[in-house]
Design a protein around this motif. Structure first.
Motif, mmCIF file in Angstrom:
data_model
loop_
_atom_site.group_PDB
_atom_site.id
_atom_site.type_symbol
_atom_site.label_atom_id
_atom_site.label_comp_id
_atom_site.label_asym_id
_atom_site.label_seq_id
_atom_site.Cartn_x
_atom_site.Cartn_y
_atom_site.Cartn_z
ATOM 1 N N THR A 252 0.851 -1.182 0.000
ATOM 2 C CA THR A 252 0.000 0.000 0.000
ATOM 3 C C THR A 252 0.893 1.240 0.000
ATOM 4 N N ALA A 253 0.296 2.391 -0.201
ATOM 5 C CA ALA A 253 1.055 3.642 -0.110
ATOM 6 C C ALA A 253 1.581 3.806 1.314
ATOM 7 N N PRO A 254 2.728 4.455 1.497
ATOM 8 C CA PRO A 254 3.295 4.615 2.834
ATOM 9 C C PRO A 254 2.513 5.609 3.676
ATOM 10 N N SER A 255 2.671 5.481 4.998
ATOM 11 C CA SER A 255 2.014 6.396 5.928
ATOM 12 C C SER A 255 2.929 6.611 7.131
ATOM 13 N N TRP A 256 3.282 7.883 7.408
ATOM 14 C CA TRP A 256 4.093 8.209 8.582
ATOM 15 C C TRP A 256 3.214 8.370 9.805
ATOM 16 N N ASP A 257 3.738 8.018 10.977
ATOM 17 C CA ASP A 257 3.067 8.413 12.206
ATOM 18 C C ASP A 257 3.817 9.588 12.826
ATOM 19 N N ARG A 258 3.281 10.147 13.883
ATOM 20 C CA ARG A 258 3.860 11.364 14.449
ATOM 21 C C ARG A 258 5.189 11.112 15.168
ATOM 22 N N TYR A 259 5.545 9.822 15.327
ATOM 23 C CA TYR A 259 6.803 9.467 15.995
ATOM 24 C C TYR A 259 7.898 9.157 14.989
ATOM 25 N N SER A 260 7.685 9.475 13.712
ATOM 26 C CA SER A 260 8.659 9.288 12.629
ATOM 27 C C SER A 260 8.831 7.827 12.229
ATOM 28 N N ALA A 261 7.858 6.994 12.565
ATOM 29 C CA ALA A 261 7.865 5.609 12.082
ATOM 30 C C ALA A 261 7.036 5.530 10.802
ATOM 31 N N LEU A 262 7.439 4.644 9.910
ATOM 32 C CA LEU A 262 6.806 4.511 8.609
ATOM 33 C C LEU A 262 6.012 3.206 8.549
ATOM 34 N N TRP A 263 4.772 3.289 8.052
ATOM 35 C CA TRP A 263 3.873 2.143 8.002
ATOM 36 C C TRP A 263 3.458 1.838 6.564
ATOM 37 N N ALA A 264 3.221 0.562 6.294
ATOM 38 C CA ALA A 264 2.641 0.121 5.023
ATOM 39 C C ALA A 264 2.114 -1.293 5.225
ATOM 40 N N VAL A 265 1.324 -1.752 4.281
ATOM 41 C CA VAL A 265 0.793 -3.111 4.334
ATOM 42 C C VAL A 265 1.225 -3.844 3.079
ATOM 43 N N ASP A 266 1.767 -5.042 3.275
ATOM 44 C CA ASP A 266 2.208 -5.880 2.158
ATOM 45 C C ASP A 266 1.150 -6.955 1.914
ATOM 46 N N ARG A 267 0.609 -6.955 0.704
ATOM 47 C CA ARG A 267 -0.387 -7.968 0.326
ATOM 48 C C ARG A 267 0.376 -9.184 -0.188
ATOM 49 N N VAL A 268 0.647 -10.124 0.714
ATOM 50 C CA VAL A 268 1.568 -11.222 0.423
ATOM 51 C C VAL A 268 0.902 -12.382 -0.293
ATOM 52 N N GLY A 269 -0.395 -12.389 -0.406
ATOM 53 C CA GLY A 269 -1.092 -13.470 -1.076
ATOM 54 C C GLY A 269 -2.562 -13.149 -1.161
ATOM 55 N N GLU A 270 -3.320 -14.047 -1.743
ATOM 56 C CA GLU A 270 -4.756 -13.824 -1.864
ATOM 57 C C GLU A 270 -5.383 -13.759 -0.469
ATOM 58 N N ALA A 271 -5.999 -12.636 -0.182
ATOM 59 C CA ALA A 271 -6.665 -12.409 1.108
ATOM 60 C C ALA A 271 -5.713 -12.608 2.287
ATOM 61 N N THR A 272 -4.473 -12.166 2.124
ATOM 62 C CA THR A 272 -3.497 -12.200 3.225
ATOM 63 C C THR A 272 -2.687 -10.915 3.194
ATOM 64 N N SER A 273 -2.701 -10.195 4.305
ATOM 65 C CA SER A 273 -2.011 -8.908 4.373
ATOM 66 C C SER A 273 -1.190 -8.819 5.654
ATOM 67 N N HIS A 274 0.027 -8.317 5.524
ATOM 68 C CA HIS A 274 0.916 -8.125 6.667
ATOM 69 C C HIS A 274 1.157 -6.633 6.879
ATOM 70 N N VAL A 275 0.942 -6.168 8.093
ATOM 71 C CA VAL A 275 1.213 -4.772 8.445
ATOM 72 C C VAL A 275 2.685 -4.648 8.813
ATOM 73 N N LEU A 276 3.372 -3.671 8.195
ATOM 74 C CA LEU A 276 4.806 -3.481 8.412
ATOM 75 C C LEU A 276 5.064 -2.083 8.974
ATOM 76 N N ARG A 277 6.078 -1.993 9.839
ATOM 77 C CA ARG A 277 6.450 -0.712 10.452
ATOM 78 C C ARG A 277 7.972 -0.604 10.497
ATOM 79 N N HIS A 278 8.479 0.517 10.009
ATOM 80 C CA HIS A 278 9.918 0.787 10.062
ATOM 81 C C HIS A 278 10.136 1.946 11.028
ATOM 82 N N ASP A 279 10.939 1.726 12.061
ATOM 83 C CA ASP A 279 11.121 2.723 13.115
ATOM 84 C C ASP A 279 12.359 3.583 12.916
ATOM 85 N N GLY A 280 12.942 3.525 11.723
ATOM 86 C CA GLY A 280 14.169 4.264 11.457
ATOM 87 C C GLY A 280 15.402 3.392 11.538
#
Length: 587
Positions: free
Chosen positions: A403-431
């Motif tokens: 999905t498109a990226p999304s920042w939170d107010r703590y400078s961490a970056l979020w996105a969701v990876d659609r890894v398969g049919e009807a399966t999604s993983h939420v990912l967060r990069h904290d820097g």
């Protein structure tokens, strides 16, 4: 035997139950009201006290011996809707002794559109009958005040029996059932303010609180604040107020609102910000003084002057100094207050032959002191760079279908990876590293979009599963390695392909852009109660970005950027062909 079969009537046709309740509009606790006859309304004047605001009281009365079954149930429903009888002692008089003993009035509040009753036919010598309330469901009010919109039809049935010569209710569902009109009269929407996990920002918790018969609504508000966040924010927001402290009273003295607590509290700026913002709607421009059992706090006392903490969290009401951005002709542009775009120094967005291939799209901007931009790369993954001349892109999140990226107010970056049919993983990069975040409510869906709100706590997602397409709201719970996305609930449903985009207007309002058979539609949803307001749309809208009262939109195939002019109530073009991907920081 009655020959008219089932009989259906509306709530306002109060035949024998005209004496069941009496109403009075009051602004203080001192009032004498009649207990029978035609309902009476009396208005009193609020003489400058911000805490004593007019409200309508509904005074219940016991059942009469000559009432038929439907009249008894009508009177019972009216008694349930009265806050003057908070223990529901009068309502229990409509029940048999056994039913009064086992009925649990505290088991939640169901809200229906209106009270329409159907009475089962019965003979004159009948000993038992039923009356059913049938109406459209509207909401459930939880014990913590959370107002949850629900859909469907309600079918609430009371079984009545003859007790001697009078009808009484022998069986009825637990909890209260009230109408939308009852909610408007007996409840008030309140914004409670809690803290994010690091105590740096404020998180709004929208609840509905009953108006107490003594009119001391401010005390009710502070008491509820002391109880902590509602279920939708449990373990996501925190409070600086100790949970063992009690509220003695909330009164006015001169130009000061005095909050008298059971003991002294010390919480610093976060605590004072919580109190000032929570009481803002009731006591705007008033000084707040905290006392303990009637005595000023030790030392110089504790007084919070008006607007002392107005800027505690600038994201609650962001100013026009926070600009909007968009991509145009291979560069990121900042939209000025004059409506003109200016190129921003920063990284290269285009490449390939003639530098015409757009390498990075769907940007998201942080709100760091030195802002960073994240974007999806045509080579895969999400990449990040600083907004400085010659800034270099670095991959932060890997994935083939993100999905498109999304920042939170703590400078961490979020996105969701659609890894398969009807399966999604939420990912967060904290820097430093990327971690998969537990999100059970999103795992077995296809997440189309995912955005973190500017409060750093709430999230919104567009998901598709076997039941259709939905916009769901949730919260980021916990800290560190224990972070997860939880408390997911559906805000609205749509048909496949209808939802084009979502954007946070503020931390309590989500915009949903749709393409329906009737045309483009832009809806603003309250995350507190699910209420929907339709905004001015335009057939050119394809993507949406918002910050407070400002809105930007992109058109199809990067055909231009539009800005909503609130004064003219229309969408105007601010950048033409080749411009796209409008965004506000933390948008």
């Amino acid at each position: 035997m009655r020959s008219d079969g089932r009989r259906r009537t509306g709530f306002r046709r109060m035949t024998r139950t005209a004496a069941a309740v009496a109403t009075l509009v009051v602004s203080s606790a001192c009032a004498i009201v009649p207990t029978g006859g035609i309902p009476e309304s009396v208005s009193e004047v609020n003489k400058g006290d911000p805490l004593m605001q007019p409200f309508t009281r509904l005074i219940p009365t016991p059942p009469r011996d000559d009432w038929d079954p439907e009249a008894v149930v009508r009177g019972f429903q009216a008694a349930m809707a009265s806050n003057d009888d908070q223990g529901r002692a009068v309502a229990r008089q409509y029940l048999t002794k056994e039913a009064a003993r086992v009925w649990r009035s505290e088991d939640g509040v169901s809200v229906v559109a209106s009270a329409d009753f159907e009475s089962a036919p019965f003979s004159e010598d009948a000993k038992e009958t039923r009356v059913t309330l049938k109406s459209a469901k509207r909401a459930i009010i939880d014990d913590d005040g959370r107002y949850r919109t629900v859909k469907g039809e309600s079918s609430w049935t009371a079984t009545l029996v003859k007790v001697g010569k009078v009808w009484r209710i022998a069986s009825v569902p637990n909890g209260l059932i009230i109408t939308e009109a009852d909610v408007q009269r007996a409840y008030r929407p309140v914004n409670l303010y809690f803290l994010d996990q690091v105590g740096r920002g404020l998180v709004v918790d929208q609840v509905r609180l009953p108006v107490a018969p003594d009119g001391d609504f401010a005390k009710t508000v502070v008491q509820r604040l002391l109880q902590g966040p509602s279920g939708s924010l449990k373990d996501a927001a925190i409070t600086a107020l100790p949970d063992h402290v009690r509220v003695n009273s909330v009164t006015t003295m001169g130009d000061t609102v005095v909050v008298d607590l059971s003991e002294q509290v010390r919480g610093g700026d976060p605590l004072y910000a919580q109190l000032q913002w929570t009481l803002h709607d009731l006591a705007k421009d008033w000084t707040i003084e905290l006392r303990a059992n009637g005595e000023p706090f030790s030392g110089a006392g504790l007084r919070i002057a008006p607007n002392d903490f107005a800027d505690f969290d600038r994201l609650l009401h962001p100013g026009t100094d926070i600009a909007g951005y968009y991509l145009h002709d291979g560069a990121l542009h900042m939209l000025g207050s004059d409506g003109n775009g200016t190129p921003v120094a920063g990284p290269v967005w285009y490449g390939g032959a003639g530098r015409k291939q757009l390498l990075y799209t769907e940007p998201a901007l942080s709100m760091d002191q030195e802002p960073r931009v994240a974007a999806k790369s045509s080579q895969g993954g999400i990449w990040v760079t600083s907004l400085v001349e010659g800034g270099r892109w670095q991959q932060w999140i890997a994935g083939s279908d993100l999905t498109a990226p999304s920042w939170d107010r703590y400078s961490a970056l979020w996105a969701v990876d659609r890894v398969g049919e009807a399966t999604s993983h939420v990912l967060r990069h904290d820097g430093g590293r990327t971690r998969r975040i537990q999100a059970p409510g999103l795992l077995h869906t296809t997440v189309k979009a995912f955005q973190v709100a500017r409060d750093g706590v709430r999230v919104a997602a567009v998901v598709e599963d076997s039941t259709g397409v939905h916009v769901r709201l949730g919260a980021i719970v916990g800290q560190g390695d224990d972070i997860r996305v939880d408390h997911l609930q559906t805000l609205t449903d749509a048909k496949p392909g209808e939802i084009l985009d979502i954007a946070w207007k503020d931390s309590t309002t989500l915009l949903v852009l749709l393409k329906t058979k009737a045309g483009k539609r832009l809806d603003a949803y309250s995350v507190g109660d699910g209420g929907r307001t339709q905004l001015k749309a335009d057939e050119r809208l394809h993507t949406i970005a918002a910050l407070g009262d400002r809105m930007l939109a992109g058109t199809e195939k990067h055909g231009g950027i539009l800005r909503f002019d609130a004064g003219k109530s229309e969408w105007i073009t601010v950048a033409k062909q080749g411009a796209g991907f409008p965004v506000f920081p933390l948008g």
